[in-house]
Design a protein around this motif. Sequence first.
Motif, PDB file in Angstrom:
ATOM      1  N   MET A 149     -12.580 -11.915 -74.438  1.00 28.26           N
ATOM      2  CA  MET A 149     -11.232 -11.946 -74.987  1.00 28.26           C
ATOM      3  C   MET A 149     -11.283 -12.344 -76.452  1.00 28.26           C
ATOM      4  O   MET A 149     -11.925 -13.330 -76.817  1.00 28.26           O
ATOM      5  CB  MET A 149     -10.382 -12.949 -74.203  1.00 28.26           C
ATOM      6  N   MET A 150     -10.606 -11.586 -77.307  1.00 27.61           N
ATOM      7  CA  MET A 150     -10.554 -11.883 -78.733  1.00 27.61           C
ATOM      8  C   MET A 150      -9.653 -13.078 -78.980  1.00 27.61           C
ATOM      9  O   MET A 150      -8.601 -13.219 -78.355  1.00 27.61           O
ATOM     10  CB  MET A 150     -10.028 -10.663 -79.489  1.00 27.61           C
ATOM     11  N   GLY A 151     -10.052 -13.927 -79.923  1.00 30.08           N
ATOM     12  CA  GLY A 151      -9.239 -15.067 -80.294  1.00 30.08           C
ATOM     13  C   GLY A 151      -8.413 -14.802 -81.531  1.00 30.08           C
ATOM     14  O   GLY A 151      -8.429 -13.710 -82.101  1.00 30.08           O
ATOM     15  N   ALA A 152      -7.688 -15.813 -81.960  1.00 31.83           N
ATOM     16  CA  ALA A 152      -6.880 -15.717 -83.171  1.00 31.83           C
ATOM     17  C   ALA A 152      -7.788 -15.549 -84.379  1.00 31.83           C
ATOM     18  O   ALA A 152      -8.868 -16.140 -84.456  1.00 31.83           O
ATOM     19  CB  ALA A 152      -6.015 -16.956 -83.319  1.00 31.83           C
ATOM     20  N   GLN A 153      -7.328 -14.767 -85.322  1.00 29.15           N
ATOM     21  CA  GLN A 153      -8.107 -14.484 -86.524  1.00 29.15           C
ATOM     22  C   GLN A 153      -7.148 -14.468 -87.717  1.00 29.15           C
ATOM     23  O   GLN A 153      -6.109 -13.805 -87.687  1.00 29.15           O
ATOM     24  CB  GLN A 153      -8.788 -13.122 -86.374  1.00 29.15           C
ATOM     25  N   LEU A 154      -7.502 -15.224 -88.752  1.00 28.06           N
ATOM     26  CA  LEU A 154      -6.700 -15.310 -89.965  1.00 28.06           C
ATOM     27  C   LEU A 154      -7.553 -14.837 -91.133  1.00 28.06           C
ATOM     28  O   LEU A 154      -8.706 -15.241 -91.262  1.00 28.06           O
ATOM     29  CB  LEU A 154      -6.233 -16.759 -90.203  1.00 28.06           C
ATOM     30  N   LEU A 155      -7.000 -14.005 -91.992  1.00 27.27           N
ATOM     31  CA  LEU A 155      -7.747 -13.403 -93.091  1.00 27.27           C
ATOM     32  C   LEU A 155      -7.028 -13.654 -94.411  1.00 27.27           C
ATOM     33  O   LEU A 155      -5.805 -13.535 -94.488  1.00 27.27           O
ATOM     34  CB  LEU A 155      -7.876 -11.891 -92.891  1.00 27.27           C
ATOM     35  N   LYS A 156      -7.801 -13.993 -95.438  1.00 26.81           N
ATOM     36  CA  LYS A 156      -7.231 -14.091 -96.782  1.00 26.81           C
ATOM     37  C   LYS A 156      -8.117 -13.307 -97.732  1.00 26.81           C
ATOM     38  O   LYS A 156      -9.332 -13.514 -97.789  1.00 26.81           O
ATOM     39  CB  LYS A 156      -7.108 -15.536 -97.250  1.00 26.81           C
ATOM     40  N   PHE A 157      -7.503 -12.388 -98.482  1.00 25.95           N
ATOM     41  CA  PHE A 157      -8.211 -11.490 -99.382  1.00 25.95           C
ATOM     42  C   PHE A 157      -7.898 -11.855-100.830  1.00 25.95           C
ATOM     43  O   PHE A 157      -6.796 -12.302-101.152  1.00 25.95           O
ATOM     44  CB  PHE A 157      -7.760 -10.040 -99.165  1.00 25.95           C
ATOM     45  N   SER A 158      -8.866 -11.617-101.709  1.00 24.98           N
ATOM     46  CA  SER A 158      -8.613 -11.651-103.143  1.00 24.98           C
ATOM     47  C   SER A 158      -8.994 -10.290-103.723  1.00 24.98           C
ATOM     48  O   SER A 158     -10.056  -9.737-103.410  1.00 24.98           O
ATOM     49  CB  SER A 158      -9.399 -12.772-103.833  1.00 24.98           C
ATOM     50  N   TRP A 159      -8.100  -9.759-104.542  1.00 29.35           N
ATOM     51  CA  TRP A 159      -8.231  -8.413-105.084  1.00 29.35           C
ATOM     52  C   TRP A 159      -8.238  -8.449-106.607  1.00 29.35           C
ATOM     53  O   TRP A 159      -7.395  -9.099-107.224  1.00 29.35           O
ATOM     54  CB  TRP A 159      -7.070  -7.521-104.623  1.00 29.35           C
ATOM     55  N   ARG A 160      -9.168  -7.733-107.202  1.00 33.92           N
ATOM     56  CA  ARG A 160      -9.239  -7.574-108.640  1.00 33.92           C
ATOM     57  C   ARG A 160      -8.646  -6.212-109.034  1.00 33.92           C
ATOM     58  O   ARG A 160      -8.936  -5.202-108.384  1.00 33.92           O
ATOM     59  CB  ARG A 160     -10.700  -7.649-109.086  1.00 33.92           C
ATOM     60  N   ILE A 161      -7.798  -6.194-110.069  1.00 36.06           N
ATOM     61  CA  ILE A 161      -7.285  -4.932-110.579  1.00 36.06           C
ATOM     62  C   ILE A 161      -8.409  -4.242-111.347  1.00 36.06           C
ATOM     63  O   ILE A 161      -8.978  -4.822-112.275  1.00 36.06           O
ATOM     64  CB  ILE A 161      -6.078  -5.155-111.503  1.00 36.06           C
ATOM     65  N   LEU A 162      -8.744  -3.050-110.948  1.00 34.45           N
ATOM     66  CA  LEU A 162      -9.823  -2.318-111.609  1.00 34.45           C
ATOM     67  C   LEU A 162      -9.253  -1.570-112.808  1.00 34.45           C
ATOM     68  O   LEU A 162      -8.423  -0.657-112.638  1.00 34.45           O
ATOM     69  CB  LEU A 162     -10.489  -1.353-110.638  1.00 34.45           C
TER      70      LEU A 162
END
Length: 506
Positions: A255-268
């Motif tokens: 069973m999959m658990g809770a997952q939290l994601l935080k991304f940082s993006w650079r403007i190319l």
Amino acid sequence: MSRSIALDMPILTPVGVLAHAVAKLGLVIVCVLTAATVGHAQNAGLKRAAGDGDIPVFTDTYDNAEFCADGRGTGPCAIAPVDVPEFDASFVYRFLAYHAQRPFDRFSWQAFTSLMAPLDHPDQAALWESFPTRRDLFSEVTYPNPACADDLPDGHLLLASYLQSTGDVLIDQAGNFVLFETRINPVAADYIIANNLQTPAGRADFATSGKNIDFPTGHLQADVATKVKLASADAVANDAANASGPAIPASAPGMMGAQLLKFSWRILPNADATSRDRYFTRPARISLAGDQTIDGRAKCLDVTVGLVGMHLVQRVASGNGDRWIWSSFEHIDNVPLAANARRPNSIITKQPFEDGCLVPEAVEGEFAFYGGQLPAGSPANQPISGILKWADNPPYARLASGDHPTPPDIVRCWRLFSGTAESNFVWQTKLNDSVLANYMLLGTQWIGNPGGEPFGIGEVPRFLTNSTLESFMQDQSDATCLGCHARATTDVGQNANFTFLLDPGS
């Protein structure tokens, strides 16, 4: 003067058996990367055998089954790991032995590559793009310019956040803002909605209900988990000298658990073929209110962004306290290593960086967040003073006067644990035909002991930061992801189970 030691020491367990055994594990694997990639990707100060040229030689064995969570593939796949079955709560992990981290780093890479699937079609929507954002879940977190959501083309990200958790702004050497985005997997989102935690009133009611916030934990089926733990124990106890590392399941049903994601993006600034070869890219629209722009007008900016950082946090059932596993990734071209960089388990000191993280003597290559403006030996990672506004055209970051700010010199304060550096070499080689080979795992943090001074809350390794997500606090004594998030509460003061999501206004 405080004294410190760089620890790369055995695990201490109640019986001391595992530490003795893991020190003797390993056979040989040879991984080949180009010299340029190695230099940027690792910054680990690894020593190579004499005469090996650009070929780093390690003393461990990686079976093809390690690269997919079901244990049946020959390389990275779309199947997500749900737990770390070798994580045994009967052990007290104090110092990080070489092999102790391997199951966790394998878990991190498996989770990362599964979220980025399909790996052979990077222009198609990745799995994480189907996850709701923080703004999708919490109505009080609105877009600065709601009109930007109108007629948003398919496949475009809608971005708005450009403040780090410290309130600071990060710009790259091209003078463009870094943007941030938070996503929640369906398991975590369903838990929030089922308990009405997406509204202020619902969070207040939950706090008075007497229940604890308890996100779902990922777990293998019981028979599989038991089989893996027994296999791992047998490998250590019966054949430590020849064991090739912890056993993994032939398949990983569960069973999959809770997952939290935080991304940082650079403007190319130039979204050409070279950028697309180096970065995982996405078209994006930036939502801006009038008080965020130089001319005072709300606007929508259409840009191409490249992934430069990612926190991947997942709850698992095994281990000490049913806590979360924290994985952090970066692009290999982000920053160089500080002149006084420390090992992530350097704990016998109250001030890890008494003089800050220092500019290195010499740097090879170009980096997105380091330009060498400061003299060697001076403190790097200095936040920009003054309020920055958005211009209509790149470089987008401007002072109130309209002038261009000087981009900060950012360095990485914490070295990679040697086992993590090895894991990176192996996975990057497996991903050689993918743009994901340009990303590196900084570390995997987990709760391995009861904590207390100087062991924090028990996180292992003790320190972990990301140069794009925590750029200006890397040198602080609380530069630890799980340690920081252990203090998280909802907006009504209830313990939030390691996430600040439930305090949307913070």
